[in-house]
Design an enzyme around this catalytic site. Structure first.
Site, PDB file in Angstrom:
ATOM      1  N   ARG A   1       0.658  -1.277  -0.068  1.00  0.00           N
ATOM      2  CA  ARG A   1       0.029  -0.055  -0.010  1.00  0.00           C
ATOM      3  C   ARG A   1       0.960   1.305  -0.007  1.00  0.00           C
ATOM      4  NH1 ARG A   1      -3.229   3.005   4.113  1.00  0.00           N
ATOM      5  NH2 ARG A   1      -5.191   3.689   3.233  1.00  0.00           N
TER       6      ARG A   1
ATOM      7  N   ILE B   1      -6.885   7.910  -0.457  1.00  0.00           N
ATOM      8  CA  ILE B   1      -6.915   6.489  -0.469  1.00  0.00           C
ATOM      9  C   ILE B   1      -7.801   5.906   0.616  1.00  0.00           C
ATOM     10  CG2 ILE B   1      -4.624   6.763   0.509  1.00  0.00           C
ATOM     11  CD1 ILE B   1      -3.755   4.103  -0.876  1.00  0.00           C
ATOM     12  N   SER B   2      -8.510   5.202   0.122  1.00  0.00           N
ATOM     13  CA  SER B   2      -9.571   4.701   1.234  1.00  0.00           C
ATOM     14  C   SER B   2      -9.035   3.855   2.173  1.00  0.00           C
ATOM     15  CB  SER B   2     -10.680   3.736   0.662  1.00  0.00           C
ATOM     16  OG  SER B   2     -11.400   4.291  -0.539  1.00  0.00           O
ATOM     17  N   GLN B   3      -9.580   3.827   3.474  1.00  0.00           N
ATOM     18  CA  GLN B   3      -9.173   3.258   4.697  1.00  0.00           C
ATOM     19  C   GLN B   3      -8.996   1.582   4.364  1.00  0.00           C
ATOM     20  OE1 GLN B   3     -11.896   4.139   7.858  1.00  0.00           O
ATOM     21  NE2 GLN B   3     -11.177   2.599   9.173  1.00  0.00           N
TER      22      GLN B   3
END
Ligand code: SAH
Length: 217
Positions: free
Chosen positions: A35, A61-63
């Site tokens: 990530r 950027i999403s969780q």
């Protein structure tokens, strides 16, 4: 990979399990994809925390637990055609690619599109990133087995529903200020089954012109 980051990644996967992610394929995809590569290096110490982080253009950027949950709901099988709306950093697209999907991802911000396209080309050359408006879907490659929307949609976009195969699934957060995660199962061209899975906060899915639409692709 730096051993501190590797440790943090293993820890994240443990946390995802604790938070109810039980699909081993999804967890394996999180193990496979780094990530931290999807953000600026000054954020790397937070890359494997379960939090949304800023990327460019005021987007996030999403969780990780949200990405994992949406992916789990999507039940991706190798070889399936999956359309993602909202490429952002490209992380979600890379996770779908790691599951063996044929991924098509659309982004409306030119800067994010270019960055994600270059990065994804190094990670998985099969992923197709498209600069365009997600409300239009991607007619050229339709129909899709699965559709995943990673921005908050005001409602279920008609064109996306049309581009979904009968029997296919769409996972989409629906709502203006906050969203309810929905999973739509297409029964036939007019009908669908709808399931709801809790509240989320996404950046909005915007219908206006694409950002920097002077560039032609
Ligand atoms: N999936 C991303 C998270 C993206 S945040 C990731 O893994 O990093 C949501 C993204 O949706 C933003 O990049 C935003 O620019 C994009 N977006 C919003 N409205 C859109 C639209 N109509 N078409 C395509 N992309 C859109």
């Amino acid at each position: 990979m730096d051993y501190l980051l590797l440790g943090a990644k293993k820890n994240l996967i443990k946390n995802l399990r604790k938070k109810g992610i039980c699909d081993e394929q999804v967890l394996a995809a999180f193990d496979k994809i780094d990530r931290h590569l999807f953000m600026d290096s000054f954020l790397w110490d937070k890359a494997y925390e379960d939090m949304a982080l800023h990327i460019n253009c005021g987007q996030t950027i999403s969780q990780p637990s949200t990405v994992a949950f949406q992916t789990q709901l999507l039940q991706v099988k190798p070889g399936e055609k999956v359309l993602e709306i909202g490429t952002g950093s490209g992380f979600q697209a890379a996770i779908l690619g790691a599951l063996g999907a044929r991924v098509f991802s659309i982004e409306r911000h030119l800067e994010l599109f270019s960055k994600a396209k270059n990065l994804l080309a190094q990670i998985n050359e099969k992923i197709i990133v498209h600069f365009g408006d997600g409300f239009q879907g991607y007619e050229r490659y339709a129909p899709f087995d699965k559709i995943i929307v990673t921005c908050g949609a005001p409602e279920i976009p008609q064109k996306l529903f049309r581009q979904l195969k009968v029997g296919g699934l769409m996972v989409i957060p629906v709502g203006i200020d906050s969203q309810v995660m929905k999973r739509i199962t297409k029964i036939d061209e007019e009908n669908f089954k709808e399931e709801s899975f809790g509240n989320y906060n996404f950046v909005p899915m915007l219908e206006d012109r694409m950002k920097d639409s002077k560039t032609v692709f």
